[in-house]
Design a protein around this motif. Structure first.
Motif, PDB file in Angstrom:
ATOM      1  N   GLU A  91       0.773  -1.150   0.178  1.00 43.69           N
ATOM      2  CA  GLU A  91      -0.067   0.142   0.117  1.00 43.69           C
ATOM      3  C   GLU A  91       0.852   1.170   0.026  1.00 43.69           C
ATOM      4  OE1 GLU A  91      -3.007   0.156   3.062  1.00 43.69           O
ATOM      5  OE2 GLU A  91      -4.089  -1.744   2.308  1.00 43.69           O
ATOM      6  N   HIS A  92       1.942   1.264   0.780  1.00 42.09           N
ATOM      7  CA  HIS A  92       2.862   2.459   0.782  1.00 42.09           C
ATOM      8  C   HIS A  92       3.284   2.836  -0.644  1.00 42.09           C
ATOM      9  CE1 HIS A  92       6.219  -0.208   1.234  1.00 42.09           C
ATOM     10  NE2 HIS A  92       7.070   0.919   0.839  1.00 42.09           N
ATOM     11  N   ARG A  95       0.553   4.223  -2.411  1.00 46.37           N
ATOM     12  CA  ARG A  95       0.453   5.756  -2.246  1.00 46.37           C
ATOM     13  C   ARG A  95       1.461   6.748  -3.022  1.00 46.37           C
ATOM     14  NH1 ARG A  95      -0.617   3.239   2.990  1.00 46.37           N
ATOM     15  NH2 ARG A  95       1.622   3.819   3.617  1.00 46.37           N
ATOM     16  N   SER A  98       0.307   7.454  -6.272  1.00 43.24           N
ATOM     17  CA  SER A  98      -1.266   7.900  -6.467  1.00 43.24           C
ATOM     18  C   SER A  98      -1.104   9.059  -7.456  1.00 43.24           C
ATOM     19  CB  SER A  98      -1.630   8.497  -4.999  1.00 43.24           C
ATOM     20  OG  SER A  98      -2.945   9.193  -5.012  1.00 43.24           O
TER      21      SER A  98
END
Length: 235
Positions: A91-92, A95, A98
């Motif tokens: 997930e990081h 991000r 993004s």
């Protein structure tokens, strides 16, 4: 059919048009690039070391990464950033990318392994992981146009043994096509006139280590297990 052991890559990049950004020969900002590497590996020790041209950076040694962060592109070469299931990108990392395009590529010639994936504005467009022993490990999204002739059997592997190669193509051949599509260059085979001039794109170097020592211990344990399987003496 094991290929040249030099055919290995581990690349992750974030940018709206990654090949075009690389063709423009981006100049890495030192502070920004160090911060970018720290974001990729939170909690790790990040120490600047000598950099190198992209041509030589695509599969660094253990605990070494090569990276560049500029206004329109973030790219990092790191053998840690290769995934059997790239669709589950941490997930990081999602991000960090993004709102931009994300592309990742991993290849390893010892096991004829390929893993590649692309996201657009947070949406997974394509993810593929394949090897002759593992078969198709992950296959998500519609094949991209460059894949079509490979799946159609137009690039078969000439087998030197009695058994045919278990895939309709060699993963490393498809890997080079994926690398050109995702990043604009290849590391093996003939180059194209519009390929990224990888000798002219400079990446900064960093030593990135786990301060707990657990990663190194795990790596040494796995290496020892491999030596035992191969019947080699301990080091």
């Amino acid at each position: 059919m094991v290929r040249d052991v030099g055919e290995r890559t581990g690349i992750l990049a974030f940018g709206d048009d990654i090949p075009a950004r690389l063709r423009s020969r981006p100049v890495a900002d030192i502070d920004r690039t160090k911060e970018f590497v720290e974001m990729i590996h939170p909690g790790y020790l990040v120490e600047p070391i000598g950099g190198t041209a992209l041509r030589y950076a695509t599969y660094p040694p253990d605990d070494v990464v090569f990276a560049s962060s500029s206004a329109d592109l973030d790219i990092i070469c790191d053998r840690r950033l290769t995934f059997d299931n790239p669709a589950t990108l941490p997930e990081h990392l999602q991000r960090i990318g993004s709102g931009r395009r994300i592309a990742t590529l991993g290849t390893h010639s010892v096991v004829d392994w390929l893993s590649c994936a692309a996201w657009s504005d947070g949406v997974l467009v394509r993810s593929l992981t394949v090897s002759p022993d593992g078969g198709i490990i992950e296959n998500i999204g519609e094949p991209l146009p460059f894949e079509t002739p490979y799946w159609a059997g137009e690039h078969p592997v000439v087998s030197t043994g009695e058994d045919p190669y278990p895939l309709p193509f060699h993963p490393l051949d498809l890997g080079q096509a994926a690398q050109r599509h995702l990043f604009g260059f290849v590391t093996e085979g003939p180059s194209h006139p519009d390929d990224v001039p990888t000798g002219e794109v400079h990446l900064l170097g960093f030593r990135v280590t786990d301060p707990t020592g657990e990663e190194k211990e795990k790596r040494e344990f796995m290496a020892q297990m491999l030596r035992e399987i191969l019947g080699q003496p301990p080091v």
